[in-house]
Design an enzyme around this catalytic site. Structure first.
Site, PDB file in Angstrom:
ATOM      1  N   HIS A   6      56.174  27.600 -17.302  1.00  0.00           N
ATOM      2  CA  HIS A   6      56.188  27.065 -15.939  1.00  0.00           C
ATOM      3  C   HIS A   6      57.428  27.455 -15.146  1.00  0.00           C
ATOM      4  CE1 HIS A   6      58.656  24.389 -18.271  1.00  0.00           C
ATOM      5  NE2 HIS A   6      59.111  23.824 -17.173  1.00  0.00           N
ATOM      6  N   ASP A   7      58.383  28.131 -15.778  1.00  0.00           N
ATOM      7  CA  ASP A   7      59.621  28.525 -15.098  1.00  0.00           C
ATOM      8  C   ASP A   7      59.740  30.032 -14.905  1.00  0.00           C
ATOM      9  OD1 ASP A   7      60.732  25.975 -14.765  1.00  0.00           O
ATOM     10  OD2 ASP A   7      61.664  25.994 -16.749  1.00  0.00           O
TER      11      ASP A   7
ATOM     12  N   ASP B 162      63.457  19.494 -23.312  1.00  0.00           N
ATOM     13  CA  ASP B 162      63.944  20.300 -22.197  1.00  0.00           C
ATOM     14  C   ASP B 162      65.452  20.500 -22.311  1.00  0.00           C
ATOM     15  OD1 ASP B 162      63.349  21.444 -19.455  1.00  0.00           O
ATOM     16  OD2 ASP B 162      64.819  19.927 -18.883  1.00  0.00           O
TER      17      ASP B 162
ATOM     18  N   GLU C  79      64.055  23.726 -26.035  1.00  0.00           N
ATOM     19  CA  GLU C  79      64.249  24.849 -25.122  1.00  0.00           C
ATOM     20  C   GLU C  79      65.728  25.234 -25.115  1.00  0.00           C
ATOM     21  OE1 GLU C  79      63.742  25.889 -20.362  1.00  0.00           O
ATOM     22  OE2 GLU C  79      64.363  23.895 -21.020  1.00  0.00           O
TER      23      GLU C  79
ATOM     24  N   ASP D 268      56.862  16.367 -23.110  1.00  0.00           N
ATOM     25  CA  ASP D 268      58.128  16.957 -22.679  1.00  0.00           C
ATOM     26  C   ASP D 268      59.156  15.862 -22.424  1.00  0.00           C
ATOM     27  OD1 ASP D 268      59.923  18.877 -21.686  1.00  0.00           O
ATOM     28  OD2 ASP D 268      58.336  19.922 -20.605  1.00  0.00           O
TER      29      ASP D 268
END
Length: 541
Positions: free
Chosen positions: A341-342, A210, A278, A108
Site C-alpha cells: 500500500h506504500d 508497522d 516492517e 496491522d
C-alpha cells in the site's frame, strides 16, 4: 461449536513459515454499505476470492478508530473499530468466516506512534507532571528556541513539533498529527502489550507490525550524521525529501528494541500467534531483519525493502541480497513482497510485460521465506494515475508533482468489468477513482488463461512442494540475467532457474538426473535454453 481456546490449541505454531499472506487495504477492498469506502463486512463478503486463490492468511491494514489523517495509521483507539469500517461485531464475523475458510487473520498494529487525538496524548500534552507526561518523546528546545536535534520527518520537514502548553517539542517521525510514543517508559510498553492481548483474545492469528524499527529513539536525542549522496536511497522516502540525506543512526534502529520484541514474543507464544515486522531502513534493512528474527525469541518474520526497490530486481541484486542475509544471520526469516500500500505497483514500477510478470511471480514463490501479496496484484493491476484534485494521500500532496504519493496503488479493487465502479461500491463515486483501465483486469474478466489463474496454479504448486514453502535454500548464483538456486527439504531437492531478462540464457544443471516441474505454469525443461523471462524448475530423481 469449536471454542476459541480449542482453536488456539489446535494451531500449528509454525503456520507462518513459508505462508502466503494476502494484504487487504480495507478502504479499497469492498464497500458493503454504499458510502464509497470499503469496510469489514465487505471484506467478509469477498474472503472466498482469497481462499480460492490459495493464500494461507490475510493481513488487514489498520481499521481502528482514527481521525484518518494518515488513513488509519494514526490510531486514536487501539481496541475498537472505526465506524467507517463497521464494528467489533463485524470484525468477529470476519474472523469466523476467515477461519471457516482456513485463512489465518493478521492485523496491522501501529505501535511506534498514535494520533494526536488519542487519549494518551491528550493527557500527556496537558503539562509535565500528569500520569502520562513521559508517554511520548518530549524535549526542551535549544537555547535559541529551535528543535532539540536535526532529525527529519519521513513526510517532510523537521520531526519535531512545538507544543505551547508544555513549552516543549514532541517527536513525530511521520505527520505532525502522529506523535511518537516513548517506549523507554515501561508503562507504555505494558499498555501496548495489553493491546496485543486484546486482539489475541479475540482470536487473531498474528500481527503485521508497522515501522517496527522506529519503536525507540536515542534517549540522548543525539544528531544524526549526514549521508553521502552516493549512499542515498529513496526506497523509504522519495528522492525529493531530504530525509534521505541522513544516516538515521539515532532516530531509529535502537538496541533497546530487541528486549521489547522479546517481551512481545512472550505475549504471542501462548496463543501460537506470529508477527511480521516492517523494517523501514534503506541502509541496514537486511541486517536489522536478521537481528529481529533470529534466535527464536523475537518476531518470527520481517520484510525488508530489497524487493520493493524502484528499479527492476536483477539476478545480481538477488544474489547479493541473499549473501548479505546469510552473513547477517543464517536463521533469519524474511517475508518477501514486490508491492504494498506504500509502493508503486511492481507491474508499473518495473515495466513488466505478461511473461515478465509471471516469471517474477514464480520467483517470489520459490524464494526462502514467507510471501506477502498485495490486493489486485493477482489481477496485474497497473499503478493508477491520480489527478491532483483527486489525491487523498498527504504524502503525495506534500511532494506533488515530483512524487505523486501512494494513492495510485490504493485505488479500489475491481471485481466486475461492466460497471464503472468495478463492483467495488454501489455509490456513484468511490473515495478514490476507479481507473477505467483497471476494469479489463477485473476478477470477473479473468479467464482460465489469465493472470489470476496463473497465481492460483502457482500458489497450488508452491503448496505441493514443501521444499519451496519452507526448505533450505542455496545461495543464489547470478550469471548475467540468469539466477539459479536449489531448495532442499527431507531429501527432496528442487533446482530453480530464472531468466530475469529479455535475452536467451542456458542454465547449467547440477550433477544428477532431473525431472521437470512447473510445466503447467509454462516452465521449460531442465537444461533447456530459457527465452525472455523464461524459467525452469526440476526435482532430483
Amino acid at each position: 461449536m469449536t471454542s476459541l481456546k480449542e482453536t488456539i490449541l489446535a494451531r500449528n505454531p509454525d503456520w507462518w513459515r513459508g505462508a502466503v499472506i494476502y494484504q487487504i487495504y480495507p478502504r479499497s477492498f469492498q464497500d458493503s454499505n454504499g458510502d464509497g469506502i470499503g469496510d469489514l463486512a465487505g471484506i467478509t463478503s469477498r474472503l472466498d476470492h482469497i481462499a480460492g486463490l490459495g493464500a494461507d492468511a490475510i493481513w488487514i491494514s489498520p481499521f481502528f478508530t482514527s481521525p484518518m489523517k494518515d488513513f488509519g495509521y494514526d490510531v486514536s483507539d487501539y481496541c475498537d473499530v472505526d465506524a467507517m469500517f463497521g464494528s467489533l461485531e463485524d470484525f468477529d464475523a470476519l474472523m469466523a468466516r476467515a477461519h471457516d475458510l482456513g485463512l489465518k487473520v493478521m492485523i496491522d498494529l501501529v505501535l511506534s506512534h498514535t494520533s494526536d487525538q488519542h487519549p494518551w496524548f491528550k493527557e500527556s500534552r496537558k503539562d509535565r507532571t500528569n500520569d502520562k507526561a513521559d508517554w511520548y518523546v518530549w524535549a526542551d528546545p535549544k537555547a535559541d528556541g529551535t528543535p532539540p536535534n536535526n532529525w527529519p520527518s519521513v513526510f517532510g520537514g523537521t520531526a519535531w513539533a512545538w507544543d505551547g502548553r508544555r513549552q516543549q517539542y514532541y517527536l513525530h517521525n511521520f505527520l505532525t498529527s502522529q506523535p511518537d510514543l516513548n517506549l523507554h517508559t515501561p508503562a507504555v510498553q505494558d499498555a501496548l502489550l495489553d493491546v496485543a492481548r486484546f486482539w489475541l483474545d479475540r482470536g487473531v492469528d498474528g500481527f503485521r507490525l508497522d515501522t517496527i524499527n522506529f519503536y525507540f529513539a536515542d534517549k540522548y536525542l543525539r544528531d544524526n550524521p549526514s549521508l553521502p549522496p552516493e549512499l542515498r536511497n529513496d526506497s523509504i522516502a522519495p528522492s525529493v525529501n531530504p530525509y534521505n540525506h541522513q544516516l538515521h543512526l539515532f532516530s531509529k534502529n535502537q538496541p533497546e528494541n530487541l528486549e521489547f520484541l522479546r517481551r512481545f514474543r512472550a505475549v504471542l507464544n501462548p496463543y501460537k500467534a506470529a508477527a511480521v515486522g516492517e523494517v523501514g531502513d534503506a541502509q541496514r534493512g537486511l541486517e536489522i531483519m536478521a537481528e529481529y528474527t533470529s534466535g527464536g525469541d523475537k518476531v518470527q518474520m520481517c520484510y525488508p525493502f530489497e524487493l520493493l526497490q524502484p528499479t527492476r530486481l536483477t539476478a545480481g541484486a538477488l544474489a547479493e541480497t541473499f549473501a548479505r542475509m546469510a552473513k547477517a544471520a543464517p536463521d533469519a526469516w524474511p517475508c518477501w513482497s514486490y508491492s504494498n500500500h506504500d509502493t508503486v505497483r511492481h507491474v508499473t514500477r518495473w515495466g513488466l510485460n505478461n511473461a515478465g510478470l509471471r516469471m517474477y511471480t514464480l520467483l517470489l514463490l520459490a524464494l526462502r521465506g514467507s510471501v506477502c501479496l498485495y490486493q489486485g496484484e493477482e489481477l496485474g493491476l497497473p499503478e493508477a494515475d491520480i489527478a491532483f484534485e483527486d489525491l487523498q494521500d498527504p504524502y503525495g500532496i506534500e511532494f506533488w508533482p515530483e512524487f505523486k504519493g501512494r494513492d495510485g496503488c490504493r485505488t479500489p479493487m475491481v471485481w466486475v468489468k461492466d460497471n464503472a465502479m468495478g463492483g467495488f461500491t454501489s455509490a456513484e463515486k468511490a473515495w478514490l477513482p476507479v481507473p477505467a483501465q483497471h476494469l479489463a483486469h477485473a476478477v470477473g474478466a479473468q479467464g482460465d488463461g489469465g493472470l489470476m489463474a496463473f497465481y492460483r496454479k502457482a500458489l497450488e504448486f508452491r503448496a505441493s512442494e514443501p521444499a519451496l514453502r519452507s526448505g533450505e535454500m542455496s545461495l543464489p548464483e547470478a550469471q548475467g540475467d540468469l539466477v539459479t538456486f536449489t531448495r532442499d527439504m527431507n531429501g527432496r531437492r528442487v533446482f530453480c532457474a530464472f531468466n530475469l531478462g529479455a535475452g536467451t540464457v542456458k542454465p547449467k544443471l547440477p550433477p544428477g538426473k532431473w525431472t521437470a516441474l512447473a510445466g503447467s505454469l509454462g516452465g521449460d525443461a531442465p537444461g533447456a535454453e530459457l527465452g525472455a523471462w523464461g524459467f525452469a524448475l526440476a526435482a532430483a530423481e
